[in-house]
Design an enzyme around this catalytic site. Structure first.
Site, PDB file in Angstrom:
ATOM      1  N   SER A 224       0.825  -1.210   0.000  1.00 51.09           N
ATOM      2  CA  SER A 224       0.000   0.000   0.000  1.00 51.09           C
ATOM      3  C   SER A 224       0.859   1.260   0.000  1.00 51.09           C
ATOM      4  O   SER A 224       1.999   1.246   0.461  1.00 51.09           O
ATOM      5  CB  SER A 224      -0.882   0.021   1.248  1.00 51.09           C
ATOM      6  OG  SER A 224      -0.076   0.314   2.383  1.00 51.09           O
TER       7      SER A 224
ATOM      8  N   GLY B 269       4.377   2.166   1.763  1.00 54.56           N
ATOM      9  CA  GLY B 269       5.402   2.574   0.811  1.00 54.56           C
ATOM     10  C   GLY B 269       6.123   3.830   1.269  1.00 54.56           C
ATOM     11  O   GLY B 269       7.349   3.937   1.172  1.00 54.56           O
TER      12      GLY B 269
ATOM     13  N   GLU C 102       6.018  -0.795  -5.717  1.00 56.17           N
ATOM     14  CA  GLU C 102       4.909  -1.267  -6.544  1.00 56.17           C
ATOM     15  C   GLU C 102       3.644  -1.106  -5.721  1.00 56.17           C
ATOM     16  O   GLU C 102       3.364  -1.924  -4.837  1.00 56.17           O
ATOM     17  CB  GLU C 102       5.131  -2.736  -6.914  1.00 56.17           C
ATOM     18  CG  GLU C 102       6.365  -2.976  -7.763  1.00 56.17           C
ATOM     19  CD  GLU C 102       6.123  -2.639  -9.216  1.00 56.17           C
ATOM     20  OE1 GLU C 102       4.997  -2.782  -9.700  1.00 56.17           O
ATOM     21  OE2 GLU C 102       7.098  -2.200  -9.880  1.00 56.17           O
TER      22      GLU C 102
ATOM     23  N   CYS D 218      -3.630  -5.631  -7.385  1.00 58.29           N
ATOM     24  CA  CYS D 218      -3.275  -4.252  -7.750  1.00 58.29           C
ATOM     25  C   CYS D 218      -3.682  -3.936  -9.185  1.00 58.29           C
ATOM     26  O   CYS D 218      -3.907  -2.778  -9.533  1.00 58.29           O
ATOM     27  CB  CYS D 218      -1.780  -4.038  -7.572  1.00 58.29           C
ATOM     28  SG  CYS D 218      -0.791  -5.300  -8.379  1.00 58.29           S
TER      29      CYS D 218
END
Lengths: 451, 478
Positions: free
Chosen positions: B191, B195, B212, B250
């Site tokens: 998330s 991140g 990512e 994602c």
């Protein structure tokens, strides 16, 4: 003020002003004109900031900046074209390409030692890639900083390319805004602050830092260490005298130290007796002019500040080793430098050096030249930084490579969807493994769905 | 894992890397082959772990994780020699004689954080890249997919070089402790909130990071020109939303944009397709845990949102199952329209004209993927040029993940850094510029003392005007 700047640039970018290749080319051509028409002013500013001799300014900053613009102008058409790539059997029929798009609004924070080049070069990359950009030149080179603030608006599109001058306060305010990339050139300490600030907005960064860039000099001669030392020292003395004369402090070709803070930092590095004793040449200083003569030292104790921190000044410590191969282990015991150099004709040593010394870049039998080659990426690794630029790498630095896949409705592989029967799973396996037969079966509609 | 143990693990990896064992082509190939053997021999166990953790059907597990991993490892094995070869670059004549090349070298010791939703794929796909690039690697799978984490911990060391490739199990505290150390690169999948924390921790050591993250991946749905195409399009949408870990992906379609006059037709086909695909209870994965179940249930129970539920909506807290659900025009400021859904709920937003979708998408943060089903070439071009996202896929969804030649990664809030195929190798490499010169020609005009003549000569050289240079040198031109 920082928020204003960010807002205005974001609006300009959203309006699409920076996207057309014609706009980008026009800005770069304007920069070329600026460099040509104002060469005298640029040189004067560099002299005011660093007592940089005109030729050095031309050789190391002005000409390189111009070359950067023209290289980008030549390359832009092909750089901005989408790149077709092979799609896979798995998604047949389809076409795949990689589209280069600008990141958006970028912040460039520059350094004081090559204040013109290190400001304009990243900006060139940002513009070529279609971004809006704000430049924050170093306040430690104030003449160059105000030159940018005055000149850029006269030549380029001020709604998309801005200069913000200032020190820590203004930089901090800028770092609080959200940018699409931050490009920072400078020290490791400030780089950490920049990256931490960027983390809040998930902003990617490029950090061009420094490090202790080593030079290995092989003698190719089997001599006693002491003689080697003198030989190297002797050669150095002759060359330094040839460049700067017998009294280098009087030479117009010697730049000065940027300010008294750094002057004091440098002179204190050689104050200690155990360091001062190792000076074999030079050592003269002129505090009024902020000049320090080229100084060579030999075998300074390794635990001194001179030998642990990046020098960033005209001191050259020489370390002698029993066997030249030991120098590789020595270099690797320190953090990865921005550049590493080796002078030798020994091919094996060259290969060993390239394979086993991690560094941003390396040069064999010369120094620094590699930064002038636009086909080589320029950037650090580890403590010397992350990201690279120059040539097309500058364009890439400020670009997002967007993957674009276009499929049709020709091939529909029902094997992908639930309910997952055994037959479907077999075909799916084949498809993922790129099996042509599986593809055919899938395209023919196997397995046949029971309605 | 205790702090001291963790420190030992990290220094073991550093020692393994410094010893040079990970550099050779042979070592890298051996690891990749070991990984392939692991995936082949332990495939059933892997399926079981994924089923335990997420209720994933083995077909989905193969299609989205195991199968793709084997493909990637094979690609890496085939291409590795080529990737490792230095690239020769052109050197200007003024530097003659000289050679220039770009030499890829490993960064050193890599840390990979994997997310729980594709727990095998998100650990091992980056691992393939890190190893191909010659690094030592620490893998930290998510504690929210504990069976897969255990599977990795038990098998990676057995099939690969346990001194240089290690699995570290644990929760957020372990993650924090790992980030206290210096790594040569960190790849984090998860998330945006975490991140940020990872990047902030990395900044202390100037560790480069690849993030990512996710985002709300929109699907722009234009008029389809035939019933057949409409059915295929809907198959793909339904597959991309609900057969990808029940929308906990994602890359899954987060929400759909469609012209209001086309809505009834779309809904009809959507519902019938959903019924056909998910008639079996085990066809869809379950919600990973009670916390996420609660989060999703809150999205639906929101007073402003509940009235917009058009289809589905039933929930089974005990089995962590939420029925594939469609909503119509929930308020744009509700949580379901501002946060990444990561679940089996599909909001549909209607528009007057499909072209309005471009402006709509631009008001949101840049997503990892943008999808558009359309035959209109002009709309396609506008979407590519006027929106920004990690990737764009037309007339399908999620499949772009399987194409090695396409870089996989986000932009803006959806992340930075890309991998897959050759990009994986590059993500974990440093491209070192190497230039070699000879002594044959020495241009003394590079050095002080300087004078106007030297400057004039340099000007010619820098323009690659060799003719002018010679004239100037001979004194025949200023």
């Amino acid at each position: 003020m920082a928020a204003e700047v960010a807002r205005e640039l974001r609006a300009s970018f959203a309006a699409g002003r920076t996207r057309p290749v014609e706009w980008r080319a026009a800005q770069l051509r304007a920069l070329v004109r600026m460099i040509e028409e104002k060469e005298g002013d640029i040189s004067a500013a560099l002299h005011a900031d660093l007592a940089k001799p005109h030729m050095e300014s031309y050789l190391h900053e002005i000409s390189l900046a111009k070359a950067s613009c023209t290289f980008a102008l030549k390359g832009m058409k092909s750089w901005t074209k989408p790149e077709k790539v092979p799609a896979a059997i798995t998604t047949f029929p389809s076409t795949a390409q990689i589209v280069s798009e600008p990141l958006g609004v970028v912040l460039v924070i520059s350094a004081w030692n090559y204040p013109f080049l290190l400001s304009i070069d990243p900006v060139i990359g940002a513009i070529a890639a279609g971004n809006a950009v704000v430049l924050k030149p170093s306040e430690i080179a104030p003449a160059t900083s105000s030159l940018f603030a005055k000149l850029l608006p006269e030549y380029v599109d001020n709604s998309c390319i801005k200069v913000v001058e200032g020190g820590v306060e203004e930089t901090t305010a800028l770092l609080e805004q959200k940018w699409d990339k931050i490009f920072y050139t400078g020290s490791g300490t400030v780089a950490r602050v920049v990256m931490a600030a960027a983390a809040k907005h998930l902003t990617p960064v490029a950090l061009e830092l420094g490090g202790k860039c080593p030079v290995i000099v092989d003698s190719n001669v089997d001599l006693h260490v002491a003689i080697k030392r003198i030989a190297v020292g002797g050669f150095l003395k002759r060359v330094i005298e040839r460049f700067y004369g017998e009294d280098p402090l009087q030479s117009a070709d010697l730049s000065r130290i940027v300010n008294s803070k750094h002057f004091n930092r440098l002179t204190s590095l050689v104050e200690e007796k155990k360091v001062a004793d190792k000076i074999v040449y030079g050592g003269q200083t002129d505090e009024k002019q902020l000049k320090i003569a080229p100084t060579v030292l030999v075998d300074v104790p390794l635990d001194t500040a001179l030998m642990t921190a990046e020098i960033f000044g005209p001191y050259l410590p020489i370390i002698t080793v029993e066997k030249i191969e030991e120098s590789i282990d020595f270099i690797n015991s320190k953090t990865k430098p921005l550049a590493a150099y080796l002078f030798t004709k020994n091919k094996k040593l060259q290969d060993d050096f390239v394979a086993n010394v991690p560094a941003g870049g390396m040069l064999v039998n010369d120094v620094a030249l590699h930064l002038a080659n636009p086909h080589l990426p320029f950037g650090g690794v580890g403590e010397s930084g992350m990201g690279s630029y120059h040539g097309k790498f500058s364009f890439d630095c400020f670009t997002h490579k967007k993957a674009v896949l276009i499929r049709g409705f020709g091939g529909e592989a029902t094997a992908r969807y639930p309910p997952y029967t055994t037959e479907k799973q077999k075909i799916l396996r084949g498809l993922i493994n790129g099996s042509f037969i599986a593809l055919i079966l899938a395209l023919l509609g196997f397995p046949k769905e029971k309605r | 894992m205790a702090v001291a143990e963790l420190g030992e693990t990290v220094s073991e990896l550093r020692q393994a890397y410094e010893s040079g064992r990970t550099r050779s082509l042979a070592w890298r190939q051996a690891q990749l082959r070991g990984l392939l053997r692991l995936l082949k021999e332990q495939q059933e166990t892997a399926f079981e772990a994924l089923h335990e953790d997420l209720g994933k059907h083995r077909a989905e597990a193969y299609r989205d994780e195991v199968g793709l991993l084997m493909k990637s490892a094979n690609v890496a094995l085939r291409q590795l020699g080529k990737w490792m070869t230095p690239e020769k670059v052109w050197v200007p004549l003024v530097a003659f004689p000289a050679t220039g090349q770009i030499v890829p070298e490993p960064l050193g010791v890599i840390l990979i954080f994997a997310c729980w939703n594709v727990p095998l794929g998100l650990s091992l796909e980056p691992l393939i890249g890190a190893i191909a690039a010659g690094n030592a690697v620490a893998l930290k799978p998510s504690e929210l997919s504990p069976c897969t984490a255990k599977f990795l911990a038990e098998n990676v060391g057995k099939y690969m070089d346990a001194a240089a490739v290690k699995v570290v199990q644990g929760g957020p505290e372990v993650g924090e402790q790992l980030m206290e150390h210096r790594w040569d690169k960190v790849l984090f999948t998860g998330s945006p909130r975490v991140g940020r924390a990872v990047m902030a921790a990395a900044s202390k050591h100037l560790t480069p990071v690849a993030l990512e993250l996710g985002g709300k991946c929109p699907c722009i749905f234009d008029m389809m020109s035939s019933a057949r195409e409409l059915q295929i399009a809907v198959n793909r949408i339904v597959g991309a939303k609900w057969s990808c870990c029940a929308g906990q992906a994602c890359l899954a379609i987060d929400y759909l944009l469609v012209e209001e006059r086309y809505l009834p037709v779309l809904l009809k086909v959507l519902k019938s397709t959903m019924k056909r695909f998910f008639s079996d209870a085990d066809a869809m994965a379950r919600i990973v845990n009670a916390r996420h179940f609660q989060r999703l249930s809150n999205l639906l129970k929101d007073k402003e949102v509940a009235p917009s539920i058009l289809h589905g909506g039933s929930m089974d807290a005990e089995n962590l199952y939420i029925e594939p659900t469609i909503l119509l025009n929930p308020p744009l400021d509700s949580a379901i329209m501002t946060e990444e859904i990561f679940g089996p709920l599909l909001p549909i937003i209607t528009l007057k004209k499909i072209e309005d979708s471009i402006a709509f998408v631009r008001t949101m943060p840049k997503p990892l993927a943008l999808y558009a089903f359309t035959g209109d070439a002009k709309l396609r071009r506008r979407i590519v040029e006027e929106t920004s996202s990690g990737s764009v896929t037309f007339n399908d969804a999620v499949v772009q993940y399987a194409i090695d030649a396409l870089p996989f990664g986000g932009v803006g809030q959806s992340g930075s850094g890309q991998y897959h195929g050759k990009y994986s190798f590059e993500m974990f490499s440093h491209k070192k510029a190497v230039m070699k010169r000879g002594y044959l020609i020495e241009l003394t005009l590079r050095y002080p003392p300087w004078n106007e003549r030297k400057i004039a000569l340099m000007r010619h050289l820098y323009r690659f005007d060799y003719f002018g240079f010679v004239l100037c040198f001979l004194g025949l031109r200023r």
